[in-house]
Design an enzyme around this catalytic site. Sequence first.
Site, PDB file in Angstrom:
ATOM      1  N   LYS A 279      -4.107 -10.839   2.184  1.00 42.23           N
ATOM      2  CA  LYS A 279      -3.522 -11.056   0.940  1.00 42.23           C
ATOM      3  C   LYS A 279      -3.852 -12.406   0.218  1.00 42.23           C
ATOM      4  CE  LYS A 279       0.468 -11.095  -1.661  1.00 42.23           C
ATOM      5  NZ  LYS A 279       1.696 -11.405  -0.914  1.00 42.23           N
ATOM      6  N   HIS A 320      -1.246 -10.213  -4.932  1.00 46.88           N
ATOM      7  CA  HIS A 320      -0.100 -10.295  -5.617  1.00 46.88           C
ATOM      8  C   HIS A 320      -0.352 -10.880  -7.256  1.00 46.88           C
ATOM      9  CE1 HIS A 320       3.427 -12.724  -6.874  1.00 46.88           C
ATOM     10  NE2 HIS A 320       2.589 -13.436  -7.537  1.00 46.88           N
ATOM     11  N   HIS A 340       3.115  -5.645  -6.966  1.00 44.69           N
ATOM     12  CA  HIS A 340       3.936  -6.002  -8.179  1.00 44.69           C
ATOM     13  C   HIS A 340       3.311  -5.088  -9.128  1.00 44.69           C
ATOM     14  CE1 HIS A 340       5.707  -8.645  -4.967  1.00 44.69           C
ATOM     15  NE2 HIS A 340       4.732  -9.359  -5.176  1.00 44.69           N
ATOM     16  N   ASP A 408       9.790  -6.507  -0.862  1.00 43.27           N
ATOM     17  CA  ASP A 408       9.455  -8.128  -1.055  1.00 43.27           C
ATOM     18  C   ASP A 408      10.963  -8.917  -1.189  1.00 43.27           C
ATOM     19  OD1 ASP A 408       7.846 -10.420  -1.576  1.00 43.27           O
ATOM     20  OD2 ASP A 408       8.098 -10.171  -3.842  1.00 43.27           O
TER      21      ASP A 408
END
Length: 507
Positions: A279, A320, A340, A408
């Site tokens: 990530k 992200h 997102h 999340d």
Amino acid sequence: MDAHGAPADPGDDTMCMVCYTQTSDREALSPAGIKPCLCGAAITRAAMRRIEADLSRREFLGGSAAVLALFAGLGLQPTHVQAQTAGARPPLLLTNLRFFDGRMPRLQTGRDIVVRDGRIEALVPTGQGPAEAQRIDCGGRTVIPGLIDAHWHATLVGVSQVAAMTQDVGFVHLMAGRQAGATLMRGFTTVRDVGGPSFGLKLAIDRGVIDGPRIYPSGAMVSQTSGHGDFRFLSELPRMPQDGPSYTERMGAAAIADGRDEVLRRTREQLMRGASQIKIMAGGGVASMYDPLDATQYLEEEMKAAVQAAADWGTYVCAHVYTSQGIQRAIRAGVKSIEHGQLADSATIRLMRDEGVWWSIQPFLADEDANKYTDPASIAKQQQVASGTERAFREGRSLGVKMAFGTDILFNPQGAASQGRQLAKLARFMAPLEALRLATGSAGELLALSGPRNPYPAPLGVIAEGALADLLVVDGDPSKDLAFLGTPEQSLKLIMKDGRIHKQALA
């Protein structure tokens, strides 16, 4: 030392410490002499090795039995023991049901589900299951695959942000263990952890020490200085070469890396720890106090370093990011999953579709279930994200982007209970079974991107032969709505993970 490891007498005479026979050196070395002690002879040593091996085997078996008895008394049987004994158990047969297979947007009937050794062995015509099977009558209810949350923070959901940044890490892990069991009881049998020190929690769950969902861990979130993963206070700046890592770095929540070489190092560290995917932070965030939401983070060459390091290990990078510029840069760098993305424009959404990039999206609506913030800047950013959520869902679906559901829920122990309600909200944007597919079959496809780093290499999120036996028996009709997911205590009548029943409330 003599041949048996016993100290020899320093004088002319030596004594065997096994048979206590004393023999003079001259007699022992005399070709014509008769040795009264044969303990050192080759034939004797061979016999002793056989005896010792047999005793060791008996000791091991006896000790193993004692250990297993201890685990059984505590109700904590190790996973490897379950695997050894599973073959001796009769299969389970779920009958009197209809089911959603995680792929086709319709409910199916006329089949029973056979579960053996943690897998779905077969879908057989009703009434034709194995005679020796243990029958579970579902009472005409619906069976669905275990749910998957593709954007979860297993160690950061159960504590506040202040606690995560300041409390002893042991407290954080204990709270995570408690949340793991609650997550499973909400019907989420698998989560993709996209930031946090979840490796130990994963190990404890896999070994059967505690109950919880299977975890696909990313490890520390890799962030640039000032990025969404930089949780340092302003008083900690500037960082000098001689300074050590910040607290969030030491606990494994984030890894601050600037420049290609440092990104390579931090990415490889997470892979070394056992990350199934990496990530990175490619744009501003809501929870972080200092980075603007529209900030584009990481140069393309830095992102490419993370992507290459992950690809060398056979896995991928998720990012992200909310904005079009950040998403486009991440896609050019080779990122495979956008986390997102609610502020993406139409051209960027089409690019995601054309490049086959996954959209891991959450129902951020700034409602009663949203993460709670007190900082005015964070509240404003949260409202901005919420304004783009509905359009993102509708346009992503209409353009055919590959989408998976996540929540999340972060630094919000009270909000964790809304996990199922968050999934139910997707029915505002699409048919209920299509929404459910985003948290079952589609999410399972996203998890499979880990390739050889997949810690659970079997089909997930589907009811099909060979898939992992994660099954929920529900009171509710998912073809009409998903509201029942908001009340798991009442609506989930059976929860099964890996063929093991964690809850049985069928009449």
